[in-house]
Write an enzyme that holds these catalytic residues in place. Structure first.
Site, PDB file in Angstrom:
ATOM      1  N   SER A 286     -57.643 -28.815 -25.219  1.00 13.33           N
ATOM      2  CA  SER A 286     -56.762 -27.801 -25.810  1.00 13.33           C
ATOM      3  C   SER A 286     -57.520 -26.622 -26.403  1.00 13.33           C
ATOM      4  CB  SER A 286     -55.882 -28.438 -26.891  1.00 13.33           C
ATOM      5  OG  SER A 286     -56.676 -28.848 -27.977  1.00 13.33           O
ATOM      6  N   GLY A 287     -58.850 -26.715 -26.434  1.00 11.48           N
ATOM      7  CA  GLY A 287     -59.627 -25.594 -26.955  1.00 11.48           C
ATOM      8  C   GLY A 287     -59.814 -24.497 -25.915  1.00 11.48           C
ATOM      9  N   TYR A 288     -60.553 -23.479 -26.296  1.00 11.72           N
ATOM     10  CA  TYR A 288     -60.718 -22.343 -25.382  1.00 11.72           C
ATOM     11  C   TYR A 288     -61.559 -22.703 -24.156  1.00 11.72           C
ATOM     12  CZ  TYR A 288     -58.639 -19.329 -28.979  1.00 11.72           C
ATOM     13  OH  TYR A 288     -57.782 -18.743 -29.879  1.00 11.72           O
ATOM     14  N   THR A 289     -62.635 -23.462 -24.341  1.00 14.66           N
ATOM     15  CA  THR A 289     -63.408 -23.820 -23.158  1.00 14.66           C
ATOM     16  C   THR A 289     -62.645 -24.828 -22.315  1.00 14.66           C
ATOM     17  OG1 THR A 289     -64.610 -25.439 -24.492  1.00 14.66           O
ATOM     18  CG2 THR A 289     -65.674 -23.327 -24.159  1.00 14.66           C
TER      19      THR A 289
ATOM     20  N   CYS B 258     -73.629 -20.372 -25.649  1.00 12.29           N
ATOM     21  CA  CYS B 258     -73.278 -19.079 -25.056  1.00 12.29           C
ATOM     22  C   CYS B 258     -74.324 -18.031 -25.402  1.00 12.29           C
ATOM     23  CB  CYS B 258     -71.881 -18.651 -25.483  1.00 12.29           C
ATOM     24  SG  CYS B 258     -71.551 -18.812 -27.236  1.00 12.29           S
TER      25      CYS B 258
END
Lengths: 342, 342, 342, 342
Positions: free
Chosen positions: D11-14, D148
């Site tokens: 459910s996270g961005y990644t 990142c």
């Protein structure tokens, strides 16, 4: 007794800020504001924030009349060409261009690529940064403006440079789009400029000349990156010190050097969001906020500074210099504290 | 003689603007500013733009002492619960919440879903919009704040409503993220909120109650959309008039109704970029800019208005109302002209 | 067998999107892409996202060679002048300008201010919106582009208009800066355009002609506001229905009319952040998201729609139309789902 | 034959980017996607861009079933705790957290402040950056994700480091708000985060450990500044070389080292707007763009690199690593070229 102040080149962004500040200055009265592009129009046609303020029409530069203080807010290389004529119009001149910032004509030629058009005038001008030249400004008749990026770097590094502590320094600035003035181009076209992180000057930026002159050090490595922002300069200066210094000593040094400075604030908190300087809350103000972080087990000291490029980096320092030169309270017309949130 | 002013709930965004304005107000001295969250911290911990201004520490609401004027900047439904106590502390109260904006307890219940906690006080409060209630404010002791969206709509439409010209109107506002205050949520999380064009209230926004009350008309269809902006409200009101009216007549009407208003500017130019109102150049100011465009061969008149939601939509109108109530120059502490570019 | 496709005018924003889409299309091969401004340069000089893709150089429009499908991405009024010549080059033409969108030459003259340069061709073109003209497109040789704002409005309102439910409607769109193409001006200069909420067309926008034609209704009141956004159109349409209708019925209607449409999504959630359509998550996609909210005790139905103006509002609908016209899978090359967060 | 892939922590961005990429990957089928927060909801409730794609419901991590490839997209320190269990579920594991990036448990403890929970597993993992570890990845069963910021720095400097040319380097990254994930806080609250230029890590950022490990050099001085951006990392690395090198030689070096790399583009043009790398046109892509500028009469070489932090800096490199590990075409599902303008 109020002084009469005129502005040559009042339709640009720094011109607009000058008008805004001077309109609220109790010691001056605005005489003429010139613009070729907006000739005959009201100043609020160029500067919409001034709608409803005192009605002033742009006049032609040819019709400029004697006044007490003359601000020049012209493109670079323009002021130098007519400086003799301007000196006949006003006893005091404050030039915001790059024309009279450097004291050495040879340095000027090196960075600006051609001979200076009025090199004998260079020594008559004082660099308009009160934090570094307050006494000279108090006795000056002619004041140069400051480079916005140079100002962020110079104020960040001055205490270290004055004590000869820097071995070399990488100074990187992040800048807003108003630095480019109000001439549009494809690069400034909103769909292209919006959201940019654009390395427009990774090396070889002209403001380096001002840094070397004012700080008296040569090992400055400078880069500039345009980011999503209209107003503001954020400088991150990575200083490699000659000797390791504790944070406590850095605090002491900066506190001492900037003691009593009305527009320098040291910002270094342990908690909160705004623990270090940030330009966004400085919009419209004349502050230069300065903070730092010392890297452990290393000679690197990271010094951060933030300004509003149109204020402390241009019109604000110019008005502050005028105040010093004229013997007025240095803070006059510069008391806006900035906004939050913004 | 300066008056002592205190603020209950000073750590929010409107609280911060109140402090900023009051610090520059020559007729007042700030007494206490309360905050439970920031208890014992300096105001610049919550409001970083105030760093370097007068040092004020947040105190507990329990320790509030008598003062001349008390501002309440609390969450909705909180002020009403303790209004008796506050009235013992200060002769004059200005409440920025929604608690005392509506005059009719039944209307309050309809829109806020419960009985008013102090309905007998509703009639003692005056709606704090000087353009519509200047005379009552001059004699008031208790002033309510204004809804930010309601203010943009009410000032846009008042001249038309006062002359009973509107058949029905669709009022759509575009708003910035500061309208939601400083409580964070996933919806206000930067990656989610950034670049949003979010229909958060296509129908059924509570500020409609204030519009209907203040304008005396019921046919208002309101929608609110959150856009990429921190400060600002832009209202586009599509008015369907009872009769077709020429643009010239609209000009005449607005000029007459807003004659002499220090914070209303009519903005309707034929050339330039800023031909109509825009909120971005109003940040930090107390202006409400109003413009309009008449559709040919139709009864639609589009009226546009722009404000800074934290100023004219909150703290600015509150200070302006204080000035009127106290018999001071209405513009005191509200003279910031705004910035451009920004 | 792959078809050869060329583009006249490939250096603009819609031209760039066409190239991006066609490069990933398995049924076509890009032949020539013309540009006078970028003549002889690589396409990635105009479209930096295409760096590293297939190397294509811009050629002169004069050197255009026969191909199967010709896209025209030229300034308005340019395509019409040379349409005879283009028809000799390719059997199929898709024109993205406004030149062939209107079927009635008199309507064209009314909105565009002059006689159409090739009015006999108007009836040969099909309006390139598959949701409304799929069958005609399947048999077409000439396809017009769509107005980006018109598309957001038309897809929002079509189900209501088709059932003759609308009395009158106020349609307001919020648009990004890429709508203006890549010609820069002071109005698009980043310091001026950034953060704008600019009423550039409160009345009298040309796309109204396309709305009236496609929806068959005349009581459309349209306004356009430029906001801080590069890509995207958000339409908020306030429909005053002839009769009050329950939300359930509206659901039924939209589900039925858009059943099976590959690029229409109904967005109307009770929880979450993205409860209604939002353009930011549609960047690069061909979707039109549609949602609605019914006002209680009123005949107002607010319909919201969001698109990427360069995709569903231009190049995306054009490629979708090509797919229909050529008998290919309608979704080919249009499968990018969009990004989040963004 | 397609492989079954599941995601723990989707459910996270990644996690959202992983789902987006895997949905378009022809060699895999998504099995389960777990989330405690969104348990039982559809993935488009967390990732609105996936609305209308294949319907997938979040399941509980407890109900995870055997699969071929398991992605872990969990908070740091979580994956290590259960790695034994995960290894029973799937033959191949790709972990996107920081848990298995460092090969040396002592280095891990130094930077992350505690003992590693499964230090014996460190040597079984390969650092998931194909440009540096392609051969090992081809034989790997366990792949770590990449930091990142570290990725932007590592790819910028690798060719110089590999040839031992660097004396010391100041690497400064500007980053977007999505780097912080989707947990909201006052610092990420839109009115606070919008327009920020925030020095959140002037010194002591954990990603330095990955830089030192991957580049094999210790004289890296790193700083990170958050700017107004959602997606993207822009690295400006000021390299002080051991010897002065001509630009031509730098070109040669980078061309040689990155020859054939599908996701590295060298960006260094003499004209145009996008002369150097910029993250905004990389949104959604797996590219790392790299450029450089050599300062005259100095040993400073400024190397610039740009990536999308959620793609090349997280999910993109993870999928690329999966492709290498499974023997598939390395570019599969990673062909989106990016958008312009945006």
């Amino acid at each position: 007794m109020t002084k009469k102040v005129s502005i040559i080149g009042g339709s640009g962004y720094t011109g607009g800020e000058l008008i805004r500040l001077l309109l609220s200055h109790p010691n001056v009265e605005i005489g003429q504001v010139t613009s070729q592009r907006y000739l005959g129009k009201f100043v609020h046609n160029a500067h919409p924030n001034l709608r409803g303020q005192k009605l002033i029409k742009f006049t032609s530069p040819d019709q400029i009349q004697p006044c007490d203080i003359l601000f020049l807010a012209l493109p670079h290389k323009t002021a130098a060409q007519d400086i003799e004529r301007y000196a006949e119009i006003a006893e005091h001149i404050i030039d915001l261009s790059a024309d009279f910032r450097l004291r050495d004509a040879a340095v000027y030629k090196k960075w600006y690529g051609e001979d200076h058009a009025a090199s004998s005038w260079l020594e008559r001008f004082v660099y308009g940064l009160p934090e570094l030249h307050r006494e000279e400004l108090a006795n000056a008749k002619y004041v140069s403006g400051v480079g916005c990026n140079a100002t962020a770097v110079n104020l960040a590094l001055y205490p270290l440079a004055a004590h000869n502590l820097i071995d070399h320094v990488v100074a990187e600035v992040k800048v807003g789009s108003s630095e480019g003035g109000n001439s549009h181009s494809l690069a400034s076209h909103h769909p292209e400029r919006s959201g940019a992180v654009r390395s427009f000057a990774p090396t070889t930026h002209r403001h380096q000349a001002e840094m070397q002159q004012e700080l008296g050090i040569s090992q400055i490595y400078f880069s500039a990156t345009a980011i999503e922002m209209v107003r503001g300069v954020m400088c991150t200066a990575h200083c490699f010190l000659k000797d390791d210094i504790e944070e406590k000593e850095v605090w002491k040094l900066y506190r001492k050097e900037y003691k009593g400075e009305p527009f320098i604030r040291l910002v270094k908190d342990n908690t909160g969001i705004y623990r270090f300087p940030e330009p966004k809350i400085l919009q419209g103000t004349n502050y230069c906020d300065i903070g730092f972080a010392k890297e452990k087990n290393s000679k690197r000291l990271v010094v951060m500074s933030a300004i509003d490029n149109l204020m402390k980096g241009a019109a604000g320092s110019a008005v502050q210099s005028m105040n010093v030169m004229m013997g007025w309270d240095e803070k006059t017309a510069l008391d806006f504290p900035g906004l939050h949130p913004i």
